[in-house]
Structures are given as C-alpha cells and as structure tokens.
Design a protein around this motif. Sequence first.
Motif, short mmCIF file in Angstrom:
data_model
loop_
_atom_site.label_atom_id
_atom_site.label_comp_id
_atom_site.label_asym_id
_atom_site.label_seq_id
_atom_site.Cartn_x
_atom_site.Cartn_y
_atom_site.Cartn_z
N GLN A 109 5.21 -24.35 -5.35
CA GLN A 109 4.15 -24.17 -6.34
C GLN A 109 4.69 -23.56 -7.62
O GLN A 109 4.29 -23.95 -8.73
CB GLN A 109 3.04 -23.28 -5.77
N LEU A 110 5.64 -22.61 -7.49
CA LEU A 110 6.22 -22.00 -8.69
C LEU A 110 6.93 -23.03 -9.54
O LEU A 110 6.81 -23.03 -10.77
CB LEU A 110 7.20 -20.88 -8.30
N VAL A 111 7.72 -23.90 -8.90
CA VAL A 111 8.46 -24.88 -9.70
C VAL A 111 7.52 -25.93 -10.28
O VAL A 111 7.71 -26.39 -11.42
CB VAL A 111 9.60 -25.52 -8.88
N ARG A 112 6.45 -26.30 -9.55
CA ARG A 112 5.48 -27.24 -10.09
C ARG A 112 4.79 -26.68 -11.34
O ARG A 112 4.51 -27.41 -12.29
CB ARG A 112 4.40 -27.55 -9.05
N GLU A 113 4.54 -25.38 -11.34
CA GLU A 113 3.82 -24.75 -12.46
C GLU A 113 4.74 -24.31 -13.59
O GLU A 113 4.27 -23.78 -14.60
CB GLU A 113 3.04 -23.54 -11.94
N GLY A 114 6.04 -24.51 -13.44
CA GLY A 114 6.97 -24.15 -14.50
C GLY A 114 7.29 -22.68 -14.59
O GLY A 114 7.89 -22.23 -15.57
N VAL A 115 6.91 -21.90 -13.56
CA VAL A 115 7.13 -20.45 -13.60
C VAL A 115 8.61 -20.11 -13.69
O VAL A 115 9.00 -19.15 -14.35
CB VAL A 115 6.49 -19.80 -12.35
N THR A 116 9.46 -20.92 -13.02
CA THR A 116 10.89 -20.60 -12.95
C THR A 116 11.73 -21.41 -13.93
O THR A 116 12.96 -21.36 -13.88
CB THR A 116 11.40 -20.84 -11.51
N ALA A 117 11.10 -22.14 -14.81
CA ALA A 117 11.82 -22.91 -15.83
C ALA A 117 12.04 -22.05 -17.07
O ALA A 117 11.41 -20.99 -17.24
CB ALA A 117 11.03 -24.17 -16.19
N LEU A 118 12.93 -22.48 -17.96
CA LEU A 118 13.06 -21.82 -19.25
C LEU A 118 11.69 -21.81 -19.92
O LEU A 118 11.01 -22.84 -19.99
CB LEU A 118 14.07 -22.54 -20.12
N GLY A 119 11.27 -20.66 -20.42
CA GLY A 119 9.95 -20.52 -20.99
C GLY A 119 8.90 -20.07 -20.01
O GLY A 119 7.79 -19.72 -20.39
N GLY A 120 9.24 -20.06 -18.69
CA GLY A 120 8.32 -19.62 -17.67
C GLY A 120 8.34 -18.11 -17.50
O GLY A 120 9.09 -17.40 -18.16
N ARG A 121 7.52 -17.63 -16.58
CA ARG A 121 7.37 -16.19 -16.39
C ARG A 121 8.67 -15.55 -15.91
O ARG A 121 9.06 -14.48 -16.39
CB ARG A 121 6.24 -15.92 -15.39
N VAL A 122 9.36 -16.17 -14.95
CA VAL A 122 10.64 -15.64 -14.44
C VAL A 122 11.61 -16.81 -14.31
O VAL A 122 11.72 -17.43 -13.24
CB VAL A 122 10.47 -14.94 -13.07
N PRO A 123 12.34 -17.15 -15.36
CA PRO A 123 13.30 -18.26 -15.26
C PRO A 123 14.34 -18.00 -14.17
O PRO A 123 14.87 -16.89 -14.05
CB PRO A 123 13.94 -18.30 -16.64
N VAL A 124 14.60 -19.01 -13.37
CA VAL A 124 15.61 -18.94 -12.32
C VAL A 124 16.69 -19.98 -12.64
O VAL A 124 16.39 -21.14 -12.90
CB VAL A 124 15.01 -19.20 -10.93
N ASN A 125 17.93 -19.54 -12.64
CA ASN A 125 19.08 -20.38 -12.98
C ASN A 125 18.98 -20.91 -14.41
O ASN A 125 19.13 -22.11 -14.67
CB ASN A 125 19.25 -21.51 -11.97
N ALA A 126 18.77 -19.97 -15.33
CA ALA A 126 18.79 -20.32 -16.75
C ALA A 126 20.16 -20.83 -17.18
O ALA A 126 20.28 -21.50 -18.21
CB ALA A 126 18.38 -19.11 -17.59
N SER A 127 21.19 -20.52 -16.40
CA SER A 127 22.54 -21.03 -16.68
C SER A 127 22.64 -22.52 -16.43
O SER A 127 23.54 -23.19 -16.94
CB SER A 127 23.56 -20.31 -15.80
N GLY A 128 21.76 -23.05 -15.60
CA GLY A 128 21.87 -24.40 -15.08
C GLY A 128 22.19 -24.41 -13.60
O GLY A 128 22.05 -25.43 -12.93
N GLY A 129 22.64 -23.24 -13.07
CA GLY A 129 22.89 -23.10 -11.66
C GLY A 129 24.01 -24.01 -11.15
O GLY A 129 24.71 -24.68 -11.91
N LEU A 130 24.17 -24.02 -9.83
CA LEU A 130 25.17 -24.88 -9.23
C LEU A 130 24.87 -26.35 -9.48
O LEU A 130 25.77 -27.19 -9.47
CB LEU A 130 25.26 -24.63 -7.73
N ALA A 131 23.60 -26.67 -9.71
CA ALA A 131 23.24 -28.04 -10.03
C ALA A 131 23.99 -28.54 -11.25
O ALA A 131 24.34 -29.72 -11.33
CB ALA A 131 21.73 -28.14 -10.28
N SER A 132 24.26 -27.65 -12.20
CA SER A 132 24.94 -28.03 -13.44
C SER A 132 26.42 -27.66 -13.43
O SER A 132 27.20 -28.26 -14.17
CB SER A 132 24.26 -27.34 -14.64
N PHE A 133 26.80 -26.69 -12.60
CA PHE A 133 28.19 -26.24 -12.58
C PHE A 133 28.99 -26.88 -11.45
O PHE A 133 30.16 -27.19 -11.62
CB PHE A 133 28.24 -24.71 -12.42
#
Length: 394
Positions: A318-342
């Motif tokens: 639900q958090l990812v659907r609502e954009g809570v953990t995206a850049l601009g969301g309440r608590v961004p998670v993996n703003a670096s891009g995470g292992l998905a990008s690294f």
Amino acid sequence: MSGDVAVLGAGMHPWGKWGRGFVTYGRAAAHAALADAGIGWPEVGSVVGAQTVRGGYPGYVAGATFARALGWQGARVTSVYAACASGAQAIDTARAQILAGMADVVVGADAAPKGFFAPAGGERPDDPDWLRFRVLGATNPAYFGLYARRRMAVYGDSPEDFALVKVKNAAAGALNAYARYRTPVTAEEVAASAVVADPLRLLDICATSDGAAALVLCGMEFARRRGATDPVRIRAVSTVTPTFPRTVLDLPDIGTDSAVAVEPSPVGFRASIARAACEEAGIGPEDLSLAEVYDLSTALELEWYEDIGLCAPGEGAQLVREGVTALGGRVPVNASGGLASFGEAVPAQAIAQVCELTQQLRGRAGGRQVPGARVGITANQGLFGHGSAVIAVR
C-alpha cells in the motif's frame, strides 16, 4: 550524545562491470572520501577494510590491502567480513575505535563475478549457505521468489506491486551518477522481462556489480577542530543476530524442532535489526526522513518497510502504491536507486548506503534530495545471521 561519531568525508567509485580488481575501486573511493573530508592520508590513524571473499588473499586481509594501496604510513589495520553486512560492521568497528580515541577510514570494495553468486573459498560442508547452493541448488533468487510467493498468499500482494518498487528505484537511480543502471523503467518493462524465480522477473532482482564506497569517520572534537561544526553523525549501529528459536534465517516462519517446546520470538530477524538501532538512537519510525534498505528483490523491499516500522505487516504494498516511499513521498526509501540501480557489490553496499544518507543529510543529493532530511536509517541482512542497521542524524 557521547556515542556519536562524525562523518567527515564520504566517497564512492561508480558501480558497474569495470574489469579491474577490487583494490583499484577501493583506493579511488578512499581518495574521494579523504578529499571530501579535507584531510591527507598521512593523518589517518586506522583503516578498517570490509572484506570480499571473492578477492582471494588480499580480500581476506582487506584492511592491510587498502592501507598498502594507499601507501604504508603506519596506520592501524582491521579487516571485517560479514557478508552483506560487512560494510556496516566495519563502520561499527571504526566507531568503537574512534570512541577509544583513534581516527579512521572505512573502505569497502568488490569486483563481483557475472551472474548468481557461487560459494567462494572451496567446499564448506559446515556452512548452510554452501549446502543450499550445492545440495539444494537454491541460489538467492529462489529464496527471493519464496518470499514473494508468501506475500502474495498471506497479504494479497501482486507482481504488479513488486514492479512498482523497481519503477520507483529506477527513477531515483536515473538521477545518481554512481549508479550502474541510470534508465527509468516502466511496469510494463518489468512484466515483459524474463522469469527468474516465479513470480519474480529479471528486473525484480538485483544484479552483481563492481563498486566501492568509503567513509572518513572521526570523533566530534576532531571534527570541530577541522571546522565541521554541524557534521552528519553516526548515532547508532545495530549488528544483532537472530533470536532463538527463530533460526531458519531465510524462511523464518518455518518451524524448527525446537519450536515445539519454545514459543517463537515475537519479532523477526530483520525487524530486530532495525529495532535495536532505533532503540540505541532513541528514535522511532516517525522520526525518519528517509531509509536505504537492501532491495535484493522488489518484494523484499516491501518487507523492509514493515521491518523498520513504516507500516504494519502486510501494508508495504500500500505504501508503494500511494507513493509514500518514492522521491517526494513522506519517507523516501532507496533515494539512491538502491540495489535495483546499483547491483550488489557485497562489502561496499552498506557503506554506500551511509554515503547516501550523508549526502542527503548535508542537502547535497541534487535531484534526489529529500527536503529537510534530518534522520536516516540503513538496513540489510547478510548470510549466516549477519545483519545491520545504521542511523545517521544531523
């Protein structure tokens, strides 16, 4: 707080497949961290190297290897190996030394083989991870797939939810010059990629990469003498082990023989990693500005939301659907891009997570910047009971 240590400098070598040895990457990251700190290599009193078992003998003695590569100058050396948690345990070791009156550079680097990680160092029949590779043929993606299937069965998550994690992290990674993959990805592209471990597809699972990260850590008084009046500080490091009897690390809800007689721990291993760090730092999930977590797979990132307390169990999707953990969301998670990008450069990654927190808390993360960031947490789980979380504040 008396237990704080300052992050005086942070540096990285870009992630990729560069075809060189891990020492080359580590030396570059260390020089970048020293330049960022504004100090010379001769001033450093101790080097803590995060090891890579794939680097042969130099990897097993990473502290001395990096000290030699930077130039013998009499520094104390320490080498740390703890699988994916190596970098954070190196930070914890450095912190202890600093609080005892020494100064440190922490370096982690890896030159990873292409494809699935294979057991390193010969046959190890006393190592459960070697056994699952050799006897069961169960590489890490098989476990990621089991986790994903469990979420689908218990919480109703879908492959579309998992794809949203990749889309989110790829968007952030596109803004990070150190990331290996810097192209945005759509949910349709995730769905069209090859199945690796059903229900996870190629773009749901992180790659293996070369890379390096380094930190210059010091005591608060030393930082003030160098003009750093308000540095980023490491406030807590957790390196806790699982709690008996929940000792089946990769499948924590499958009972062991002892589970018949002993009530299981109310808190799972990953949750206890983050909880211990929060308790040491005296903060709660509501205080977090951002988090960097080990997204070995998209579905596993959703587990971390719940483990670090951003939501209740089962609410990660639900958090990812609502954009809570995206850049601009309440608590961004993996703003670096995470292992998905690294991709994963094992002993470097936990240090790279702290490098990202450092830039975010300094307000220097560019297009990835989390406005007003003051408190960040990192979290990862390694093999054989290793795990770690680091809390940085400003």
